[in-house]
Scaffold this motif. Structure first.
Motif, PDB file in Angstrom:
ATOM      1  N   LYS A   1       0.766  -1.147   0.153  1.00 44.73           N
ATOM      2  CA  LYS A   1       0.013  -0.024  -0.112  1.00 44.73           C
ATOM      3  C   LYS A   1       0.867   1.240  -0.078  1.00 44.73           C
ATOM      4  CE  LYS A   1      -4.447  -1.072  -0.035  1.00 44.73           C
ATOM      5  NZ  LYS A   1      -5.253  -0.635  -1.211  1.00 44.73           N
ATOM      6  N   ASP A   2       2.012   0.956   0.754  1.00 48.30           N
ATOM      7  CA  ASP A   2       2.952   2.388   0.876  1.00 48.30           C
ATOM      8  C   ASP A   2       3.483   2.660  -0.623  1.00 48.30           C
ATOM      9  OD1 ASP A   2       2.439   2.715   3.531  1.00 48.30           O
ATOM     10  OD2 ASP A   2       4.341   1.377   4.102  1.00 48.30           O
ATOM     11  N   VAL A   3       3.834   1.553  -1.398  1.00 46.78           N
ATOM     12  CA  VAL A   3       4.272   1.704  -2.684  1.00 46.78           C
ATOM     13  C   VAL A   3       3.263   2.020  -3.635  1.00 46.78           C
ATOM     14  CG1 VAL A   3       5.444   0.251  -4.705  1.00 46.78           C
ATOM     15  CG2 VAL A   3       6.087  -0.113  -2.280  1.00 46.78           C
ATOM     16  N   GLN A   4       1.878   1.574  -3.139  1.00 37.86           N
ATOM     17  CA  GLN A   4       0.800   2.166  -4.240  1.00 37.86           C
ATOM     18  C   GLN A   4       0.721   3.881  -4.217  1.00 37.86           C
ATOM     19  OE1 GLN A   4      -2.959   0.011  -3.836  1.00 37.86           O
ATOM     20  NE2 GLN A   4      -3.947   1.972  -3.707  1.00 37.86           N
ATOM     21  N   LYS A   5       0.627   4.008  -2.860  1.00 37.10           N
ATOM     22  CA  LYS A   5       0.626   5.670  -2.621  1.00 37.10           C
ATOM     23  C   LYS A   5       1.652   6.387  -3.232  1.00 37.10           C
ATOM     24  CE  LYS A   5      -1.804   5.081   2.018  1.00 37.10           C
ATOM     25  NZ  LYS A   5      -1.574   5.294   3.264  1.00 37.10           N
ATOM     26  N   LEU A   6       2.970   5.980  -3.296  1.00 34.49           N
ATOM     27  CA  LEU A   6       4.126   6.468  -4.193  1.00 34.49           C
ATOM     28  C   LEU A   6       3.673   6.562  -5.273  1.00 34.49           C
ATOM     29  CD1 LEU A   6       7.230   7.631  -4.090  1.00 34.49           C
ATOM     30  CD2 LEU A   6       7.686   5.066  -4.499  1.00 34.49           C
ATOM     31  N   LEU A   7       3.265   5.514  -6.033  1.00 32.46           N
ATOM     32  CA  LEU A   7       2.894   5.517  -7.426  1.00 32.46           C
ATOM     33  C   LEU A   7       1.880   6.427  -7.993  1.00 32.46           C
ATOM     34  CD1 LEU A   7       4.405   3.855 -10.034  1.00 32.46           C
ATOM     35  CD2 LEU A   7       5.150   3.209  -7.737  1.00 32.46           C
ATOM     36  N   GLU A   8       0.833   6.620  -6.998  1.00 29.13           N
ATOM     37  CA  GLU A   8      -0.299   7.741  -7.155  1.00 29.13           C
ATOM     38  C   GLU A   8       0.199   8.944  -7.164  1.00 29.13           C
ATOM     39  OE1 GLU A   8      -4.184   6.540  -5.218  1.00 29.13           O
ATOM     40  OE2 GLU A   8      -3.050   5.417  -4.066  1.00 29.13           O
ATOM     41  N   ALA A   9       0.976   8.988  -6.314  1.00 29.83           N
ATOM     42  CA  ALA A   9       1.692  10.647  -6.362  1.00 29.83           C
ATOM     43  C   ALA A   9       2.444  10.960  -7.574  1.00 29.83           C
ATOM     44  CB  ALA A   9       2.688  10.592  -5.285  1.00 29.83           C
ATOM     45  N   HIS A  10       2.601   9.755  -8.501  1.00 31.55           N
ATOM     46  CA  HIS A  10       3.546   9.989  -9.749  1.00 31.55           C
ATOM     47  C   HIS A  10       2.516   9.665 -11.002  1.00 31.55           C
ATOM     48  CE1 HIS A  10       7.341  11.039  -8.472  1.00 31.55           C
ATOM     49  NE2 HIS A  10       7.156  10.231  -7.349  1.00 31.55           N
ATOM     50  N   GLY A  11       1.169   9.983 -10.543  1.00 33.67           N
ATOM     51  CA  GLY A  11       0.169   9.811 -11.734  1.00 33.67           C
ATOM     52  C   GLY A  11      -0.460   8.506 -12.010  1.00 33.67           C
ATOM     53  N   VAL A  12       0.040   7.496 -11.184  1.00 31.12           N
ATOM     54  CA  VAL A  12      -0.632   5.946 -11.604  1.00 31.12           C
ATOM     55  C   VAL A  12      -1.569   5.622 -10.464  1.00 31.12           C
ATOM     56  CG1 VAL A  12       0.063   3.510 -11.548  1.00 31.12           C
ATOM     57  CG2 VAL A  12       1.738   5.174 -12.370  1.00 31.12           C
ATOM     58  N   SER A  13      -2.735   5.765 -10.884  1.00 28.95           N
ATOM     59  CA  SER A  13      -4.194   5.467 -10.081  1.00 28.95           C
ATOM     60  C   SER A  13      -3.962   4.081  -9.357  1.00 28.95           C
ATOM     61  CB  SER A  13      -5.425   5.667 -10.830  1.00 28.95           C
ATOM     62  OG  SER A  13      -5.483   4.473 -11.978  1.00 28.95           O
ATOM     63  N   ALA A  14      -4.606   4.304  -8.284  1.00 27.07           N
ATOM     64  CA  ALA A  14      -4.728   2.930  -7.504  1.00 27.07           C
ATOM     65  C   ALA A  14      -5.246   1.614  -8.308  1.00 27.07           C
ATOM     66  CB  ALA A  14      -5.656   3.044  -6.397  1.00 27.07           C
ATOM     67  N   GLU A  15      -6.152   1.817  -9.230  1.00 24.98           N
ATOM     68  CA  GLU A  15      -6.886   0.877 -10.182  1.00 24.98           C
ATOM     69  C   GLU A  15      -5.827   0.434 -10.924  1.00 24.98           C
ATOM     70  OE1 GLU A  15      -8.007   3.915  -9.553  1.00 24.98           O
ATOM     71  OE2 GLU A  15      -9.694   3.235  -8.023  1.00 24.98           O
ATOM     72  N   LYS A  16      -4.964   1.365 -11.671  1.00 23.65           N
ATOM     73  CA  LYS A  16      -4.056   1.218 -12.762  1.00 23.65           C
ATOM     74  C   LYS A  16      -2.891   0.214 -11.842  1.00 23.65           C
ATOM     75  CE  LYS A  16      -4.876   4.550 -16.259  1.00 23.65           C
ATOM     76  NZ  LYS A  16      -4.202   5.745 -16.689  1.00 23.65           N
ATOM     77  N   PHE A  17      -2.443   0.708 -10.812  1.00 26.74           N
ATOM     78  CA  PHE A  17      -1.242  -0.173 -10.046  1.00 26.74           C
ATOM     79  C   PHE A  17      -1.779  -1.446  -9.589  1.00 26.74           C
ATOM     80  CE2 PHE A  17       0.579  -1.324  -6.267  1.00 26.74           C
ATOM     81  CZ  PHE A  17       2.041  -0.986  -6.420  1.00 26.74           C
ATOM     82  N   GLU A  18      -2.986  -1.574  -9.201  1.00 26.64           N
ATOM     83  CA  GLU A  18      -3.310  -3.159  -8.903  1.00 26.64           C
ATOM     84  C   GLU A  18      -3.368  -3.871 -10.117  1.00 26.64           C
ATOM     85  OE1 GLU A  18      -6.974  -2.646  -6.718  1.00 26.64           O
ATOM     86  OE2 GLU A  18      -5.827  -1.734  -5.153  1.00 26.64           O
ATOM     87  N   SER A  19      -4.023  -3.347 -11.169  1.00 31.64           N
ATOM     88  CA  SER A  19      -4.208  -4.249 -12.237  1.00 31.64           C
ATOM     89  C   SER A  19      -2.858  -4.466 -13.102  1.00 31.64           C
ATOM     90  CB  SER A  19      -5.285  -3.701 -13.308  1.00 31.64           C
ATOM     91  OG  SER A  19      -4.563  -2.397 -13.909  1.00 31.64           O
TER      92      SER A  19
END
Length: 207
Positions: A127-145
């Protein structure tokens, strides 16, 4: 090992003029027992948790920029750093791979290094990594898929396979480690400048 890396880092930062160098085995590079790759490639084994890898990021990027466009530069994140659970290190391997998928790997690499080594932060979960990617334009949905996709799973497995293969060959004893064509390990403490680093790798690519 740590002293040698510090000396190499200081040397790479020095504005020494490029000079023709005669590169010698066991001085500038080590020849590995592994089979040479069929196509040219340069690999850097690194860890986000390694302070020397953080300091070597600049020279590594300068090396990458010096390579011919036909020669790939691959960063392989290891998971053998002591004192840190392997799964926590694996989170960052996946995060880096996902970042590459979206073309934000440079920004994400910078942020991870800064979080760990300047802010004393940690990535305790995916989840911490996901939040980092979200801050750089990768949505949670895109990250998970993307995280669950076969290319990402295969890329992470390839990292682990390379780590195991080069470790068993005695080439991977610490990080950062630079390997050229799967056959030559750069002896970083022999380097006197960025120019010599670039020329050594070029020499090894042509061997």
């Amino acid at each position: 090992m740590l002293k040698s890396i510090k000396v190499a880092l200081l040397a790479l930062c020095m504005p020494i003029a490029a000079m023709a160098a005669e590169f010698k085995e066991s001085v500038h590079y080590e020849t590995l027992s592994l089979q040479k790759s069929k196509t040219p490639r340069v690999v850097e084994f690194f860890s986000f948790y390694c302070p020397h890898c953080y300091k070597f990021e600049g020279p590594a990027r300068a090396l990458h920029a010096s390579l011919p466009i036909t020669v790939p530069f691959e960063k392989i994140h290891v998971n053998f750093m002591g004192g840190i659970p392997p799964e926590a290190q694996q989170y960052l391997s996946y995060g880096y791979i996902v970042a590459k998928q979206f073309g934000v790997d440079s920004q994400v690499v910078d942020q991870i290094f800064k979080t760990i080594h300047e802010q004393n932060g940690r990535f305790a979960s995916m989840k911490d990594v996901q939040k980092l990617l979200e801050a750089h334009g990768v949505s949670a949905e895109k990250f998970e898929s993307t995280l669950a996709s076969m290319p990402v799973i295969a890329a992470e497995k390839a990292m682990q396979d390379d780590q195991k293969r080069f470790s068993e060959a005695g080439a991977l004893k610490g990080v950062p480690t630079f390997i050229v064509n799967d056959k030559y390990r750069v002896i970083t403490n022999s380097l006197r400048s960025q120019a010599e680093f670039n020329e050594l790798v070029k020499h090894l690519l042509e061997k």
